[in-house]
Design a protein around this motif. Structure first.
Motif, short mmCIF file in Angstrom:
data_model
loop_
_atom_site.label_atom_id
_atom_site.label_comp_id
_atom_site.label_asym_id
_atom_site.label_seq_id
_atom_site.Cartn_x
_atom_site.Cartn_y
_atom_site.Cartn_z
N PRO A 146 0.81 -1.22 0.00
CA PRO A 146 0.00 0.00 0.00
C PRO A 146 0.85 1.27 0.00
O PRO A 146 1.80 1.38 0.75
CB PRO A 146 -0.78 -0.11 1.31
CG PRO A 146 0.04 -0.98 2.18
CD PRO A 146 0.78 -1.92 1.30
N ARG A 166 9.42 -7.89 5.80
CA ARG A 166 8.60 -8.82 5.03
C ARG A 166 9.38 -9.38 3.84
O ARG A 166 9.21 -10.55 3.46
CB ARG A 166 7.31 -8.15 4.60
CG ARG A 166 6.34 -8.04 5.78
CD ARG A 166 5.33 -6.93 5.59
NE ARG A 166 4.34 -6.90 6.65
CZ ARG A 166 4.48 -6.28 7.80
NH1 ARG A 166 5.60 -5.63 8.08
NH2 ARG A 166 3.51 -6.27 8.71
N LYS A 225 -5.16 -3.71 -9.99
CA LYS A 225 -4.28 -3.67 -11.16
C LYS A 225 -4.91 -4.50 -12.28
O LYS A 225 -5.65 -5.45 -12.01
CB LYS A 225 -2.90 -4.25 -10.80
CG LYS A 225 -2.19 -3.46 -9.69
CD LYS A 225 -1.90 -2.04 -10.10
CE LYS A 225 -1.27 -1.19 -9.02
NZ LYS A 225 -2.13 -0.84 -7.89
N GLY A 235 -7.70 -9.30 -5.45
CA GLY A 235 -7.51 -10.69 -5.88
C GLY A 235 -7.01 -10.86 -7.31
O GLY A 235 -7.14 -11.95 -7.88
C1 LIG Z 1 -2.30 -1.62 -3.38
S1 LIG Z 1 -3.37 -2.78 -2.66
C2 LIG Z 1 -3.18 -4.19 -3.69
C3 LIG Z 1 -4.05 -4.16 -4.91
C4 LIG Z 1 -3.94 -5.41 -5.75
N1 LIG Z 1 -2.70 -5.48 -6.45
C5 LIG Z 1 -5.09 -5.53 -6.74
O1 LIG Z 1 -4.88 -5.71 -7.93
O2 LIG Z 1 -6.25 -5.46 -6.30
C6 LIG Z 1 -2.54 -3.16 -1.20
C7 LIG Z 1 -3.24 -4.15 -0.29
O3 LIG Z 1 -2.35 -4.46 0.77
C8 LIG Z 1 -3.14 -4.77 1.91
N2 LIG Z 1 -2.27 -4.67 3.11
C9 LIG Z 1 -1.76 -3.57 3.69
N3 LIG Z 1 -1.00 -3.88 4.75
C10 LIG Z 1 -1.03 -5.23 4.85
C11 LIG Z 1 -0.45 -6.17 5.76
N4 LIG Z 1 0.32 -5.78 6.75
N5 LIG Z 1 -0.72 -7.48 5.57
C12 LIG Z 1 -1.49 -7.90 4.53
N6 LIG Z 1 -2.06 -7.06 3.64
C13 LIG Z 1 -1.84 -5.74 3.80
C14 LIG Z 1 -4.27 -3.76 1.86
O4 LIG Z 1 -5.40 -4.25 2.57
C15 LIG Z 1 -4.52 -3.65 0.37
O5 LIG Z 1 -5.58 -4.48 -0.03
#
Ligand SMILES: C[S@@+](CC[C@H](N)C(=O)[O-])C[C@H]1O[C@@H](n2cnc3c(N)ncnc32)[C@H](O)[C@@H]1O
Length: 799
Positions: free
Chosen positions: A132, A180, A379, A406
């Motif tokens: 994010p 991570r 995306k 997803g």
């Molecule tokens: C930029 S979005 C990803 C979008 C994805 N690529 C798509 O096509 O839908 C980032 C995601 O990371 C998740 N996120 C943020 N911090 C996280 C963590 N510590 N553990 C797991 N997921 C996390 C958020 O909930 C968010 O859904």
């Protein structure tokens, strides 16, 4: 770079004395000693406040919440040992959608029991992550209800994740991703690859961090994804139209499947000739450019040909094409002999241009596009398709630990890859679940194969980890430490609930606005026995109003036990303790919201003609959210604007007209408006939840000993822990054993849900036919428009 002389690393006696003094006084050492005192002297390194190489080593078992597998129509005849009689997958890898913070998930995957499954599946070959950048975009959602759109702000847990990453500046983001990335590296197969999607704010830092974690020599590309043709931010800078995708290999063993893109129209016009059939061809120069081949006569033309006589002959003898003046694949001159540019090639036989690191042919996802799931940072599938095809093969395991809507899971499934995807957001998990069910349905309709997936979390075990008292303590010390932790934990919950602790009271824990407060066990669902105990204790004290706080309530408990309590003159209100209660800052700021419980009413509809067949009808669903306040919204509204808020279990649209007059309209006119998704498991008790835990870990021991058929282990006297033996999160265990948690896995056998395009929902399931007469327990799960789920058990009798 000039080499630093060896003596520069040697400390003088005076320096040694000064440094010792500084350390003894607890003061920081001067910057220059960073490169003198330490053995590992990297040439270039990114440092940030609080940088440490310590990574999370906690290993917790995963809790399986749900199993989703669209029954296959023809499967039993095709591969009977892989599928049951209804065509559901029985064996082999099950894809995994895991809800929770990826730090704990990664460390549990790395050293826990699932690691063996990952290695048995061939190892993790590809990781794509899109972490994010901006909490507003990542966690807030536009939820549609009726014809209105309700803007959901991030929930507390999501805000906490944001605070821990971006909230304290870029260094906290880098610290978050560094830890991570180390865990991901350790999970990745030797021949695996990783792609990290970042925008221009962070690409330089992320590249340095990745060079440190994966090694400089494993850097493969910094891919530029030109996601838009223009952007309206071109004021004092050039418009920002690109994202970067860092591509690193785990080792030199990683393989790339070169991808190709079509030739440009200009190039085709300039270089290729169109035949009457519409096919394009060109003739390629066959002379040896270096002049090192021997001259030979090829059907009348003597030259230094670049190919051997045998290979030239093969072209001559190839099947005749429609190209004028040619023989086989050889172009002839007016004299009937081969010309120098003689090799005939067809455009439709070419692979295209090998893909470079500049990707400008994949457009950003438009809101109205077919694949848009309503997730702001979603995306395009074409982007993931390219990455997955380039760095994995069919059957390989791919992962995305920030999966959002997803996209990675959907593309992986469509391309025949196995997947593990995780996300912290409840709504992201829900969006992915619906998307993957659609993918399964489409594959089924097209007669293609697909895999089952399970939804997992660390839920209960994450809470147990909180109560862990590790270290070298004797039995008695351990008991005391545990009791102390439990007290602290209870105090935290009471503070979050703004209740006053009750001293010297053996059963109830606090008091809030004239009501008694009792806290249920931390690692077990509150069951009937516990509720009965609460009622008895209330009656002993002549108390009539009590709030019962718990992380989980056993299914099917409500509303029956509340009615029973009411009949005994007790007003009992169950409240859900939110996971945010673990965040002390949130508790101190009074931000933790305890949600009321929702109720589901589901009714079996028996088939009058066939005693073995029934359908389930969803007949009622009620929620009692008390988020936000209509008054506060009205006060902050500008004239001529409106806002949708949630209050007293209803969604209310508050509007202010041009004259400042406020009106309120209730949007949730019907209980059905709250339901986003519902699903049925027609035989809930058929699949026990088995977890693999480190040998000798205390986790859920009682649960494992639960009597046959009981949905929960016997409750202990200690209402907080519910377990005599505290759970033990392990660090890198090697031996695992299977235990039944006392729960069952919800097998999603039928479901109906709303999508952005189709808002309709069915309220009666498809008919289900049992093969044997008897009593069964049907489980019905409802997920509301905020992504919160509730389940009810319905006993049925067939045959
Ligand atoms: C930029 S979005 C990803 C979008 C994805 N690529 C798509 O096509 O839908 C980032 C995601 O990371 C998740 N996120 C943020 N911090 C996280 C963590 N510590 N553990 C797991 N997921 C996390 C958020 O909930 C968010 O859904």
């Amino acid at each position: 770079m000039a080499k630093i002389p060896k003596e520069a690393y040697e400390l003088s006696d005076a320096e040694k004395r000064d440094l010792t003094q500084l350390i003894q006084q607890g003061r920081p050492l001067p910057e220059k000693y960073r490169f003198i005192l330490f053995e590992d002297k990297r040439e270039v390194e990114l440092v940030w406040n609080g940088k440490t190489r310590d990574v999370c080593t906690t290993v917790l078992p995963f809790q399986s919440l749900e199993h989703v597998d669209e029954p296959r129509k023809e499967a039993p005849e095709i591969q009977s040992d892989l599928f049951d009689t209804r065509g559901r997958q029985l064996k082999g890898w099950t894809n995994k959608l895991i809800w929770g913070d990826n730090k704990l998930i990664l460390s549990s995957l790395k050293s826990g029991a699932l690691r063996r499954q990952i290695e048995d599946a061939g190892g993790l070959k590809l990781i794509y992550i899109d972490p994010p950048f901006d909490v507003g975009a990542d966690f807030s959602m536009d939820i549609e209800i009726g014809g209105e759109t309700f803007h959901k702000e991030p929930n507390l847990l999501e805000q906490i994740a944001y605070r821990d990453t971006w909230g304290r500046g870029a260094d906290s983001f880098i610290a978050m991703i560094y830890e991570r990335l180390i865990l991901m590296r350790d999970l990745l197969a030797e021949d695996g690859s990783i792609y990290v999607h970042v925008d221009s704010r962070l690409n330089s830092s992320v590249r340095l961090v990745m060079e440190e974690v994966f090694g400089k020599s494993n850097y493969r590309n910094e891919i530029t994804w030109v996601r838009a043709a223009s952007h309206n931010d071109a004021t004092d800078q050039f418009g920002k139209v690109k994202d970067c995708i860092m591509y690193f290999a785990r080792s030199e063993k990683a393989h790339l499947n070169i991808q190709y893109v079509p030739y440009s129209a200009e190039y085709i016009d300039a270089e290729w000739r169109k035949l009457p059939s519409g096919r394009y061809y060109k003739a390629e120069n066959m002379l040896d450019p270096r002049g090192s081949m021997k001259f030979f006569d090829f059907h009348g033309t003597v030259a230094r040909w670049r190919a051997t006589p045998e290979n030239m002959e093969a072209l001559w003898n190839a099947p005749q094409t429609e190209v004028p003046d040619s023989h086989g694949r050889i172009k002839l001159g007016k004299d009937g002999n081969p010309i120098k540019r003689c090799r005939i090639m067809f455009l439709d036989e070419m692979l295209g241009v090998p893909l470079s690191d500049n990707w400008s042919d994949i457009a950003y996802l438009a809101g109205g596009s077919k694949e848009a799931a309503g997730y702001k940072t979603q995306k395009p599938e074409a982007l993931l398709e390219r990455i997955i095809k380039a760095s994995s093969n069919e059957g390989d395991l791919v992962a995305d630990f920030f999966v959002g809507s997803g996209t990675t899971a959907a593309v992986a499934e469509k391309l025949g890859r196995k997947w593990i995807c995780t996300d912290l957001g409840k709504f992201a998990i829900h969006t992915t679940r619906k998307r993957m069910i659609q993918v399964q349905r489409e594959a089924k309709d097209a007669g293609k194969s697909f895999r089952a997936f399970e939804v997992l979390n660390l839920g209960r075990y994450e809470r147990q980890a909180y109560l862990n008292v590790g270290g070298r303590l004797s039995g008695k010390q351990k008991e005391q430490a545990l009791a102390q932790k439990e007290r602290e934990f209870r105090d935290l919950i009471l503070r979050a609930y703004r209740a006053e602790p009750l001293e010297g009271e053996p059963f109830f824990h606090g008091k809030n606005a004239g009501r008694l407060v009792v806290i249920g066990p931390i690692n077990l669902p509150v069951g009937r026995l516990f509720v009965e105990e609460v009622i008895t204790e209330c009656r002993k004290r002549g108390a009539s109003r009590v709030d019962m706080l718990a992380f989980e309530f056993e299914m099917g408990l409500f509303p029956a036990v509340l009615d029973e309590a009411r009949q005994k003159g007790i007003d009992l209100t169950p409240k859900q303790i939110p996971p945010e209660v673990f965040d002390k800052r949130a508790v101190e700021k009074g931000q933790v919201v305890f949600f009321d419980i929702s109720f589901i009413e589901a009714t079996p509809r028996y088939n009058k003609k066939d005693k073995f067949t029934l359908q389930i009808e969803l007949t009622d669903f009620s929620v009692y959210y008390t988020q936000g306040a209509a008054e506060a919204a009205a006060a902050s509204l500008k004239d001529g604007k409106s806002q949708v808020v949630c209050e007293q279990g209803q969604l209310i649209k508050v509007s202010k007209n041009k004259d400042g007059i406020v009106t309120r309209e209730t949007l949730t006119k019907n209980w059905t408006d709250w339901v986003d998704y519902w699903a049925v498991d027609f035989d809930y008790m058929s699949r026990r939840e088995i977890i693999k835990v480190a040998k000798d870990a205390g986790t859920e021991k009682q649960a494992a000993d639960a009597p046959e058929g009981s949905a929960k282990p016997p409750e202990g006297l200690n209402p907080l822990s519910g377990s005599a033996k505290p759970p033990v999160p392990t660090e890198s265990p090697t031996e695992f054993e299977e235990r039944w948690t006392g729960s069952y896995i919800f097998e999603n056998e039928w479901q109906s849900f709303r999508t952005r395009k189709n808002r309709d929902l069915e309220f009666i399931s498809a008919p289900h036919t049992y093969t044997q007469a008897g009593r069964y327990t049907v489980a019905v799960k409802v997920i509301d428009i905020f992504g919160n789920d509730t389940m009810v058990l319905v006993p049925v009798n067939v045959g």
